[in-house]
Design a protein around this motif. Sequence first.
Motif, short mmCIF file in Angstrom:
data_model
loop_
_atom_site.label_atom_id
_atom_site.label_comp_id
_atom_site.label_asym_id
_atom_site.label_seq_id
_atom_site.Cartn_x
_atom_site.Cartn_y
_atom_site.Cartn_z
N LYS A 11 0.86 -1.18 0.00
CA LYS A 11 0.00 0.00 0.00
C LYS A 11 0.89 1.23 0.00
O LYS A 11 2.11 1.14 0.17
N LYS A 12 0.26 2.38 -0.13
CA LYS A 12 0.99 3.65 -0.12
C LYS A 12 1.84 3.80 1.14
O LYS A 12 3.01 4.20 1.07
N SER A 13 1.27 3.44 2.28
CA SER A 13 2.00 3.56 3.55
C SER A 13 3.24 2.66 3.58
O SER A 13 4.25 3.02 4.20
N THR A 36 -3.12 6.53 -4.82
CA THR A 36 -4.29 6.80 -3.98
C THR A 36 -4.35 5.69 -2.92
O THR A 36 -3.53 4.77 -2.93
N ASP A 37 -5.35 5.73 -2.06
CA ASP A 37 -5.52 4.67 -1.07
C ASP A 37 -5.96 3.36 -1.72
O ASP A 37 -6.00 2.33 -1.05
N ARG A 38 -6.33 3.41 -2.99
CA ARG A 38 -6.79 2.20 -3.69
C ARG A 38 -5.73 1.65 -4.64
O ARG A 38 -6.02 0.76 -5.42
N SER A 78 -13.13 5.38 -5.92
CA SER A 78 -13.61 6.26 -4.85
C SER A 78 -14.78 5.62 -4.12
O SER A 78 -15.17 6.07 -3.05
N ASN A 80 -15.76 3.20 -1.82
CA ASN A 80 -15.11 2.29 -0.88
C ASN A 80 -15.93 1.07 -0.52
O ASN A 80 -15.44 0.18 0.15
N TRP A 85 -9.22 -2.74 -6.05
CA TRP A 85 -7.98 -1.97 -6.01
C TRP A 85 -7.35 -2.01 -7.39
O TRP A 85 -7.75 -2.80 -8.24
#
Length: 162
Positions: A11-13, A36-38, A78, A80, A85
């Motif tokens: 993931k991004k993190s 993005t978070d996805r 967007s 959720n 993903w």
Amino acid sequence: GMKMKVRWFFKKSDIKALEGQLVGPISKRQLLQKMTDRDLILSDQYDENDVLSLLGKCTVVNRQPEESCKATASRWLSNNSNLVWVSRYSIDFMDGTPVLMPYVGENEPWPEEEDKAAVIESDDSQAASEKEMLAEELAEELADESESVKSLTNEEAELDDS
């Protein structure tokens, strides 16, 4: 319990937490700006996990980084409530330095609305035997799709429980 071999997405993190720079077409900073978070990045990292740790199925769509139709992507990503993903890059740690590679295959289609994966709720009240059955079904489905699923022999499973 039963084990399966899984390959990890980042993931991004996870990308943010990586030490140092990436080797690739864009810098780590540029990648983080685009993600993005996805967004997920396919890694070359595998490990063995208990099938009981599975929460359920989700959909990861492989798309090229520079696709023209961003509207569909943002509509899908967007929302959720769906388990969709997108993966536009992969990352390879073979020689210690992370190498970022763009997805260059065909853009996979976004799933049809009615194909949304059902969320399998993971709560403590769910009987372990029910979860075992679900895990076995999932493992069978995954075994059909790939050879990477390994299940322990009964002997090993019994040792595992003691």
